[in-house]
Design a protein around this motif. Structure first.
Motif, mmCIF file in Angstrom:
data_model
loop_
_atom_site.group_PDB
_atom_site.id
_atom_site.type_symbol
_atom_site.label_atom_id
_atom_site.label_comp_id
_atom_site.label_asym_id
_atom_site.label_seq_id
_atom_site.Cartn_x
_atom_site.Cartn_y
_atom_site.Cartn_z
ATOM 1 N N ARG B 18 -14.447 60.355 1.597
ATOM 2 C CA ARG B 18 -13.616 59.387 2.321
ATOM 3 C C ARG B 18 -13.156 59.945 3.653
ATOM 4 O O ARG B 18 -13.190 59.249 4.672
ATOM 5 C CB ARG B 18 -12.398 59.007 1.490
ATOM 6 C CG ARG B 18 -12.739 58.035 0.385
ATOM 7 C CD ARG B 18 -11.495 57.485 -0.232
ATOM 8 N NE ARG B 18 -10.563 57.009 0.783
ATOM 9 C CZ ARG B 18 -9.833 55.919 0.646
ATOM 10 N NH1 ARG B 18 -9.943 55.191 -0.434
ATOM 11 N NH2 ARG B 18 -9.015 55.558 1.597
ATOM 12 N N ASP B 19 -12.729 61.190 3.652
ATOM 13 C CA ASP B 19 -12.276 61.791 4.905
ATOM 14 C C ASP B 19 -13.417 61.892 5.905
ATOM 15 O O ASP B 19 -13.261 61.571 7.087
ATOM 16 C CB ASP B 19 -11.692 63.184 4.633
ATOM 17 C CG ASP B 19 -10.379 63.095 3.878
ATOM 18 O OD1 ASP B 19 -9.869 61.971 3.710
ATOM 19 O OD2 ASP B 19 -9.869 64.144 3.452
ATOM 20 N N ALA B 20 -14.562 62.338 5.411
ATOM 21 C CA ALA B 20 -15.723 62.451 6.301
ATOM 22 C C ALA B 20 -16.091 61.087 6.870
ATOM 23 O O ALA B 20 -16.428 60.952 8.055
ATOM 24 C CB ALA B 20 -16.907 63.043 5.547
ATOM 25 N N ALA B 21 -16.005 60.062 6.024
ATOM 26 C CA ALA B 21 -16.354 58.719 6.477
ATOM 27 C C ALA B 21 -15.410 58.280 7.600
ATOM 28 O O ALA B 21 -15.857 57.780 8.637
ATOM 29 C CB ALA B 21 -16.288 57.743 5.307
ATOM 30 N N GLU B 22 -14.131 58.500 7.405
ATOM 31 C CA GLU B 22 -13.172 58.092 8.436
ATOM 32 C C GLU B 22 -13.453 58.826 9.742
ATOM 33 O O GLU B 22 -13.459 58.215 10.817
ATOM 34 C CB GLU B 22 -11.743 58.359 7.946
ATOM 35 C CG GLU B 22 -10.730 57.457 8.622
ATOM 36 C CD GLU B 22 -9.330 57.600 8.035
ATOM 37 O OE1 GLU B 22 -9.164 57.356 6.825
ATOM 38 O OE2 GLU B 22 -8.408 57.937 8.802
ATOM 39 N N GLU B 23 -13.712 60.111 9.639
ATOM 40 C CA GLU B 23 -14.044 60.877 10.841
ATOM 41 C C GLU B 23 -15.289 60.318 11.534
ATOM 42 O O GLU B 23 -15.294 60.036 12.729
ATOM 43 C CB GLU B 23 -14.340 62.326 10.462
ATOM 44 C CG GLU B 23 -13.141 63.257 10.389
ATOM 45 C CD GLU B 23 -13.592 64.658 9.963
ATOM 46 O OE1 GLU B 23 -12.940 65.225 9.100
ATOM 47 O OE2 GLU B 23 -14.626 65.135 10.500
ATOM 48 N N LEU B 24 -16.341 60.185 10.758
ATOM 49 C CA LEU B 24 -17.617 59.795 11.351
ATOM 50 C C LEU B 24 -17.576 58.378 11.901
ATOM 51 O O LEU B 24 -18.134 58.100 12.964
ATOM 52 C CB LEU B 24 -18.732 59.908 10.309
ATOM 53 C CG LEU B 24 -19.269 61.323 10.089
ATOM 54 C CD1 LEU B 24 -20.371 61.318 9.039
ATOM 55 C CD2 LEU B 24 -19.816 61.892 11.392
ATOM 56 N N TYR B 25 -16.916 57.477 11.190
ATOM 57 C CA TYR B 25 -16.835 56.110 11.691
ATOM 58 C C TYR B 25 -16.082 56.082 13.019
ATOM 59 O O TYR B 25 -16.436 55.334 13.921
ATOM 60 C CB TYR B 25 -16.162 55.197 10.668
ATOM 61 C CG TYR B 25 -17.090 54.785 9.555
ATOM 62 C CD1 TYR B 25 -18.369 54.304 9.834
ATOM 63 C CD2 TYR B 25 -16.720 54.870 8.219
ATOM 64 C CE1 TYR B 25 -19.238 53.929 8.824
ATOM 65 C CE2 TYR B 25 -17.576 54.495 7.208
ATOM 66 C CZ TYR B 25 -18.833 54.025 7.509
ATOM 67 O OH TYR B 25 -19.682 53.660 6.510
ATOM 68 N N ALA B 26 -15.042 56.896 13.122
ATOM 69 C CA ALA B 26 -14.302 56.926 14.385
ATOM 70 C C ALA B 26 -15.165 57.512 15.497
ATOM 71 O O ALA B 26 -15.121 57.062 16.640
ATOM 72 C CB ALA B 26 -13.022 57.733 14.221
ATOM 73 N N VAL B 33 -23.508 55.661 11.293
ATOM 74 C CA VAL B 33 -23.256 56.566 10.167
ATOM 75 C C VAL B 33 -24.250 56.295 9.037
ATOM 76 O O VAL B 33 -24.399 55.162 8.606
ATOM 77 C CB VAL B 33 -21.811 56.392 9.652
ATOM 78 C CG1 VAL B 33 -21.590 57.238 8.416
ATOM 79 C CG2 VAL B 33 -20.822 56.748 10.738
ATOM 80 N N THR B 34 -24.930 57.359 8.588
ATOM 81 C CA THR B 34 -25.890 57.209 7.500
ATOM 82 C C THR B 34 -25.392 57.953 6.268
ATOM 83 O O THR B 34 -24.538 58.843 6.361
ATOM 84 C CB THR B 34 -27.254 57.794 7.887
ATOM 85 O OG1 THR B 34 -27.135 59.219 7.996
ATOM 86 C CG2 THR B 34 -27.740 57.231 9.205
ATOM 87 N N THR B 35 -25.941 57.600 5.141
ATOM 88 C CA THR B 35 -25.565 58.282 3.901
ATOM 89 C C THR B 35 -25.772 59.781 4.029
ATOM 90 O O THR B 35 -24.941 60.579 3.597
ATOM 91 C CB THR B 35 -26.404 57.751 2.736
ATOM 92 O OG1 THR B 35 -26.433 56.337 2.813
ATOM 93 C CG2 THR B 35 -25.806 58.151 1.411
ATOM 94 N N ARG B 36 -26.882 60.150 4.636
ATOM 95 C CA ARG B 36 -27.172 61.573 4.780
ATOM 96 C C ARG B 36 -26.162 62.277 5.672
ATOM 97 O O ARG B 36 -25.655 63.349 5.339
ATOM 98 C CB ARG B 36 -28.590 61.736 5.344
ATOM 99 C CG ARG B 36 -29.666 61.504 4.302
ATOM 100 C CD ARG B 36 -31.068 61.385 4.908
ATOM 101 N NE ARG B 36 -32.086 61.184 3.882
ATOM 102 C CZ ARG B 36 -32.334 60.030 3.298
ATOM 103 N NH1 ARG B 36 -31.658 58.949 3.650
ATOM 104 N NH2 ARG B 36 -33.261 59.928 2.355
ATOM 105 N N GLY B 37 -25.852 61.671 6.807
ATOM 106 C CA GLY B 37 -24.880 62.262 7.710
ATOM 107 C C GLY B 37 -23.516 62.390 7.062
ATOM 108 O O GLY B 37 -22.812 63.393 7.246
ATOM 109 N N LEU B 38 -23.164 61.386 6.303
ATOM 110 C CA LEU B 38 -21.897 61.366 5.581
ATOM 111 C C LEU B 38 -21.809 62.537 4.609
ATOM 112 O O LEU B 38 -20.827 63.281 4.579
ATOM 113 C CB LEU B 38 -21.833 60.052 4.803
ATOM 114 C CG LEU B 38 -20.523 59.317 4.694
ATOM 115 C CD1 LEU B 38 -19.945 59.060 6.064
ATOM 116 C CD2 LEU B 38 -20.771 57.996 3.980
#
Lengths: 225, 225
Positions: B18-26, B33-38
């Motif tokens: 979740r934290d990584a997602a918030e970072e990457l989406y921002a 954002v891809t599943t792999r990058g996440l």
DNA sequence: GCATGTTTCAAACATGCGCTTGAATCATGT
DNA sequence: ACATGATTCAAGCGCATGTTTGAAACATGC
């Protein structure tokens, strides 16, 4: 040679693709259009896209560059007319006219698809900037923006340069988003129970202009703390 | 059980995602954002996304729903405070305060990522509406919008209901687009040679509020034809 | 200390996309 | 009528993405 049989209804394959692209981009947004869907709508083979346009981005670039040019041309003509009129009367341009020139390029009955296409372009550039969106924005829109702001500033001399820049960009944002609401979401109509309805072009035009004129208006509205 | 070794720095795999997602989406926007990058950013295996969240859309939904809820909560608190103060003084809320409550949820120093994330959500919903964007907008934002407009209307009683709806949506558009400019394009800064700079938070806040207050302001700014 | 349910992992799968290919078809000049 | 170049076409290639899989590693209860 580029000719079908005489009296052929359809144009060139190339033109058919461009027309289909403009239609589909207006309907489905930029991400929603695939090479296959494009070819199907145009009634041509999929490979035609690459044959006639090298690649899909290039087709997209051509379509949106033309939309941008049409819009800019329309507004430059309006600005010229406004400035000429102001010059003969030896005064600064009227804010209302300047704002109207901006809005009319999106909301008019001559070119109903132009507004939504431009909105798609700009929003796409914000959501996911690519080579071709950057190219169009930088080459077709930036010069106009500066020219427009110059005229705008003469209509609102009580604002300083920074404020003019800010409010121009905020104006663009408000217009783009209201155009996209009209097509994708219908949120405004939904939340207002149909009272506020962007599909009503004259209402759209009037509310937009009065909002923008107020936002540039002389500093009598704000009551800061 | 959900625990790594004692004194483990990283949280749950779930929370790390979740934290990584918030970072990457921002950072990269929603499409980037891809599943792999996440998984890479979170330092976990790719399959963890589907194990913990069923699918990627569900993870995205969770992340943005929380962002929406945090923002709405902050603004509802502000509105309550404004209304309480107005009630003790037996008057309508001040327009300036109401606008500030809206802007502050995006532009503040406590939660610097919230604004850009919300802007991404809303713009994504406009560019390419999906199940999960629709769900968040309808379930988390619509009620707030109506509540906000009710307070707003009391602050600008000279506008009728339709105008309040229109101007609220135009306000949202202007704010969203200026937030996205800041991150993706830098167009405002570029065109103004650095004079208008959204990265300067206090400038951002001030210009935004004064634009919006003016746009709602009493009908003294417009000079129609 | 083993049995059981939970979590992680490398690898592969399925799908949709833009694009290429090589042959077939068409239009035109001589 | 034929040759030549331009265009169309069905088929498939290459790649990136979300998802699944089945086995390994781990944690926990008895």
């Amino acid at each position: 040679m580029r000719l079908n049989h005489v009296n052929e209804l359809r144009l060139d394959t190339r033109d058919a693709l461009r027309d289909a692209a403009e239609e589909l981009y207006a309907e489905k947004g930029i991400d929603g259009v695939t090479t296959r869907g494009l070819a199907e709508r145009a009634g041509v083979n999929m490979a035609a896209v690459n044959y006639h346009f090298r690649n899909k981005d290039n087709l997209t670039l051509e379509v949106f560059r033309d939309v941008a040019r049409r819009t800019v041309k329309r507004r430059l003509d309006s600005l010229a007319r406004i400035e000429a009129e102001a010059a003969t009367e030896n005064r600064a341009p009227h804010l209302w006219d300047v704002v109207e020139a901006f809005v009319d390029a999106y909301v008019n009955d001559d070119t109903p698809r132009t507004g939504i296409l431009l909105a798609h372009l700009v929003l796409q550039h914000r959501v996911r900037p690519t080579e071709w969106t950057r190219a169009i924005v930088a080459q077709e829109l930036d010069d106009f923006a500066l020219r427009y702001m110059a005229v705008l500033h003469r209509a609102v001399p009580h604002l300083n340069e920074r404020e003019v820049h800010w409010r121009y960009h905020l104006m663009v944002g408000a217009v783009m988003m209201s155009l996209s609401d009209q097509r994708t979401d219908g949120r405004m109509k939904r939340l207002s129970d149909g009272l506020a309805n962007p599909e009503d072009r004259s209402q759209f035009r009037q509310e937009l202009i009065s909002f923008l004129v107020a936002s540039f208006g002389s500093p009598c509205g704000g009551d800061g703390p």
